[in-house]
Design a protein around this motif. Structure first.
Motif, PDB file in Angstrom:
ATOM      1  N   ASN A 163     -16.655  70.134  70.190  1.00 51.59           N
ATOM      2  CA  ASN A 163     -16.079  69.419  69.046  1.00 51.59           C
ATOM      3  C   ASN A 163     -14.577  69.236  69.160  1.00 51.59           C
ATOM      4  OD1 ASN A 163     -18.565  69.142  67.785  1.00 51.59           O
ATOM      5  ND2 ASN A 163     -18.376  71.091  66.721  1.00 51.59           N
ATOM      6  N   HIS A 164     -14.006  69.693  70.282  1.00 47.83           N
ATOM      7  CA  HIS A 164     -12.559  69.602  70.513  1.00 47.83           C
ATOM      8  C   HIS A 164     -11.788  70.238  69.357  1.00 47.83           C
ATOM      9  CE1 HIS A 164     -13.844  67.096  73.760  1.00 47.83           C
ATOM     10  NE2 HIS A 164     -14.483  66.327  72.909  1.00 47.83           N
ATOM     11  N   ASP A 165     -12.310  71.368  68.904  1.00 48.32           N
ATOM     12  CA  ASP A 165     -11.770  72.098  67.754  1.00 48.32           C
ATOM     13  C   ASP A 165     -10.844  73.221  68.252  1.00 48.32           C
ATOM     14  OD1 ASP A 165     -11.263  73.547  65.450  1.00 48.32           O
ATOM     15  OD2 ASP A 165     -13.365  74.042  65.060  1.00 48.32           O
ATOM     16  N   ARG A 166      -9.602  72.873  68.493  1.00 44.96           N
ATOM     17  CA  ARG A 166      -8.636  73.831  69.031  1.00 44.96           C
ATOM     18  C   ARG A 166      -8.425  75.001  68.065  1.00 44.96           C
ATOM     19  NH1 ARG A 166      -4.228  72.887  72.860  1.00 44.96           N
ATOM     20  NH2 ARG A 166      -4.773  70.688  72.731  1.00 44.96           N
ATOM     21  N   GLU A 167      -8.332  74.729  66.784  1.00 43.56           N
ATOM     22  CA  GLU A 167      -8.123  75.792  65.796  1.00 43.56           C
ATOM     23  C   GLU A 167      -9.314  76.749  65.757  1.00 43.56           C
ATOM     24  OE1 GLU A 167      -7.685  75.986  61.016  1.00 43.56           O
ATOM     25  OE2 GLU A 167      -6.374  74.553  62.044  1.00 43.56           O
ATOM     26  N   GLY A 168     -10.514  76.197  65.730  1.00 43.01           N
ATOM     27  CA  GLY A 168     -11.707  77.030  65.740  1.00 43.01           C
ATOM     28  C   GLY A 168     -11.824  77.832  67.025  1.00 43.01           C
ATOM     29  N   PHE A 169     -11.471  77.218  68.139  1.00 43.63           N
ATOM     30  CA  PHE A 169     -11.494  77.888  69.436  1.00 43.63           C
ATOM     31  C   PHE A 169     -10.531  79.079  69.427  1.00 43.63           C
ATOM     32  CE2 PHE A 169      -9.894  78.510  73.722  1.00 43.63           C
ATOM     33  CZ  PHE A 169     -11.041  78.479  74.494  1.00 43.63           C
ATOM     34  N   THR A 170      -9.321  78.845  68.980  1.00 48.34           N
ATOM     35  CA  THR A 170      -8.306  79.902  68.959  1.00 48.34           C
ATOM     36  C   THR A 170      -8.743  81.059  68.067  1.00 48.34           C
ATOM     37  OG1 THR A 170      -6.586  78.278  69.410  1.00 48.34           O
ATOM     38  CG2 THR A 170      -5.868  80.383  68.503  1.00 48.34           C
ATOM     39  N   ALA A 171      -9.392  80.756  66.953  1.00 46.22           N
ATOM     40  CA  ALA A 171      -9.848  81.799  66.036  1.00 46.22           C
ATOM     41  C   ALA A 171     -10.919  82.695  66.660  1.00 46.22           C
ATOM     42  CB  ALA A 171     -10.382  81.163  64.753  1.00 46.22           C
ATOM     43  N   LEU A 172     -11.621  82.206  67.680  1.00 46.06           N
ATOM     44  CA  LEU A 172     -12.658  82.987  68.355  1.00 46.06           C
ATOM     45  C   LEU A 172     -12.095  84.037  69.303  1.00 46.06           C
ATOM     46  CD1 LEU A 172     -14.960  80.058  69.448  1.00 46.06           C
ATOM     47  CD2 LEU A 172     -15.445  81.732  67.668  1.00 46.06           C
ATOM     48  N   LEU A 173     -10.833  83.880  69.667  1.00 45.35           N
ATOM     49  CA  LEU A 173     -10.243  84.733  70.693  1.00 45.35           C
ATOM     50  C   LEU A 173      -9.589  85.970  70.095  1.00 45.35           C
ATOM     51  CD1 LEU A 173      -8.550  81.964  72.842  1.00 45.35           C
ATOM     52  CD2 LEU A 173     -10.802  83.008  73.193  1.00 45.35           C
ATOM     53  N   ALA A 174      -9.832  87.097  70.729  1.00 42.72           N
ATOM     54  CA  ALA A 174      -9.170  88.343  70.334  1.00 42.72           C
ATOM     55  C   ALA A 174      -7.693  88.264  70.711  1.00 42.72           C
ATOM     56  CB  ALA A 174      -9.836  89.518  71.054  1.00 42.72           C
ATOM     57  N   PRO A 175      -6.838  89.009  70.018  1.00 42.23           N
ATOM     58  CA  PRO A 175      -5.429  89.058  70.418  1.00 42.23           C
ATOM     59  C   PRO A 175      -5.321  89.510  71.878  1.00 42.23           C
ATOM     60  CG  PRO A 175      -5.743  90.132  68.298  1.00 42.23           C
ATOM     61  CD  PRO A 175      -7.119  89.837  68.848  1.00 42.23           C
ATOM     62  N   GLY A 176      -4.510  88.812  72.641  1.00 45.76           N
ATOM     63  CA  GLY A 176      -4.315  89.154  74.040  1.00 45.76           C
ATOM     64  C   GLY A 176      -5.454  88.744  74.951  1.00 45.76           C
ATOM     65  N   ALA A 177      -6.335  87.866  74.478  1.00 44.96           N
ATOM     66  CA  ALA A 177      -7.465  87.417  75.287  1.00 44.96           C
ATOM     67  C   ALA A 177      -6.982  86.853  76.622  1.00 44.96           C
ATOM     68  CB  ALA A 177      -8.269  86.360  74.531  1.00 44.96           C
ATOM     69  N   THR A 178      -7.832  87.011  77.652  1.00 44.76           N
ATOM     70  CA  THR A 178      -7.506  86.538  78.996  1.00 44.76           C
ATOM     71  C   THR A 178      -8.653  85.714  79.535  1.00 44.76           C
ATOM     72  OG1 THR A 178      -8.413  88.536  80.020  1.00 44.76           O
ATOM     73  CG2 THR A 178      -6.047  88.559  79.470  1.00 44.76           C
ATOM     74  N   MET A 179      -8.383  85.019  80.644  1.00 42.16           N
ATOM     75  CA  MET A 179      -9.429  84.237  81.283  1.00 42.16           C
ATOM     76  C   MET A 179      -9.125  84.088  82.766  1.00 42.16           C
ATOM     77  SD  MET A 179      -8.329  80.845  82.159  1.00 42.16           S
ATOM     78  CE  MET A 179      -9.947  80.151  82.246  1.00 42.16           C
ATOM     79  N   ALA A 180     -10.171  83.730  83.506  1.00 43.66           N
ATOM     80  CA  ALA A 180     -10.043  83.454  84.936  1.00 43.66           C
ATOM     81  C   ALA A 180     -10.847  82.205  85.270  1.00 43.66           C
ATOM     82  CB  ALA A 180     -10.548  84.632  85.761  1.00 43.66           C
ATOM     83  N   ASP A 181     -10.349  81.467  86.243  1.00 43.93           N
ATOM     84  CA  ASP A 181     -11.027  80.275  86.738  1.00 43.93           C
ATOM     85  C   ASP A 181     -11.193  80.438  88.245  1.00 43.93           C
ATOM     86  OD1 ASP A 181     -12.034  77.759  87.267  1.00 43.93           O
ATOM     87  OD2 ASP A 181     -10.216  76.677  86.718  1.00 43.93           O
ATOM     88  N   ASP A 182     -12.413  80.351  88.712  1.00 45.00           N
ATOM     89  CA  ASP A 182     -12.733  80.538  90.130  1.00 45.00           C
ATOM     90  C   ASP A 182     -12.110  81.804  90.701  1.00 45.00           C
ATOM     91  OD1 ASP A 182     -14.513  78.434  90.624  1.00 45.00           O
ATOM     92  OD2 ASP A 182     -12.876  77.003  90.901  1.00 45.00           O
ATOM     93  N   GLY A 183     -12.151  82.888  89.914  1.00 43.04           N
ATOM     94  CA  GLY A 183     -11.712  84.187  90.385  1.00 43.04           C
ATOM     95  C   GLY A 183     -10.236  84.485  90.248  1.00 43.04           C
ATOM     96  N   SER A 184      -9.460  83.537  89.756  1.00 41.51           N
ATOM     97  CA  SER A 184      -8.018  83.752  89.591  1.00 41.51           C
ATOM     98  C   SER A 184      -7.661  83.748  88.119  1.00 41.51           C
ATOM     99  CB  SER A 184      -7.217  82.646  90.288  1.00 41.51           C
ATOM    100  OG  SER A 184      -7.446  82.678  91.682  1.00 41.51           O
ATOM    101  N   ASP A 185      -6.929  84.775  87.690  1.00 43.50           N
ATOM    102  CA  ASP A 185      -6.467  84.800  86.305  1.00 43.50           C
ATOM    103  C   ASP A 185      -5.549  83.615  86.057  1.00 43.50           C
ATOM    104  OD1 ASP A 185      -7.913  87.047  85.775  1.00 43.50           O
ATOM    105  OD2 ASP A 185      -6.199  88.371  85.492  1.00 43.50           O
ATOM    106  N   ARG A 186      -5.679  83.036  84.897  1.00 46.84           N
ATOM    107  CA  ARG A 186      -4.878  81.862  84.500  1.00 46.84           C
ATOM    108  C   ARG A 186      -4.238  82.136  83.149  1.00 46.84           C
ATOM    109  NH1 ARG A 186      -5.047  79.105  89.276  1.00 46.84           N
ATOM    110  NH2 ARG A 186      -7.199  78.711  89.880  1.00 46.84           N
ATOM    111  N   ASP A 187      -3.202  81.383  82.841  1.00 44.59           N
ATOM    112  CA  ASP A 187      -2.608  81.419  81.511  1.00 44.59           C
ATOM    113  C   ASP A 187      -3.577  80.734  80.564  1.00 44.59           C
ATOM    114  OD1 ASP A 187      -0.936  79.719  79.384  1.00 44.59           O
ATOM    115  OD2 ASP A 187       0.153  81.584  79.839  1.00 44.59           O
TER     116      ASP A 187
END
Length: 108
Positions: free
Chosen positions: A22-46
């Motif tokens: 739904n391209h819901d940036r606000e809803g997406f952000t609300a799903l994330l815990a403080p300090g949430a992290t992610m990786a793409d193809d094995g590399s941590d990303r901002d």
């Protein structure tokens, strides 16, 4: 065969896919815990930069083909305006409060 988003097992993953589609940036952000992290193809990303570039500015969309690990791992066809469509794996770490503290994605 695609799994309807409303039928995804894990509530946090279901909300994540819904927010992306739904391209819901606000809803997406609300799903994330403080300090949430992610990786793409094995590399941590901002996380903020990556989600802006790969999801929100490029019309990202997920179609889930299957799920495992209680719904916290999905195989999906992901597409955006930059890269087109690709088969991807998404793995989520969900905190006790139901928010996503980490997700990892990459080609499946």
């Amino acid at each position: 065969m695609t799994i309807q988003t409303t039928r995804l097992s894990d509530p946090a993953v279901r909300a994540f896919v819904t927010a992306v589609d739904n391209h819901d940036r606000e809803g997406f952000t609300a799903l994330l815990a403080p300090g949430a992290t992610m990786a793409d193809d094995g590399s941590d990303r901002d996380l903020a930069d990556w989600t802006d570039r790969e999801i929100f500015s490029s019309n990202g969309h997920l179609e889930v083909d299957n799920e495992s690990a209680g719904g916290r791992t999905v195989i999906a066809r992901y597409r955006n305006d930059t890269w087109g469509e690709m088969r991807t794996r998404w793995t989520f770490t969900v905190d006790d409060d139901g928010r996503i503290s980490r997700f990892e994605t990459g080609q499946a």
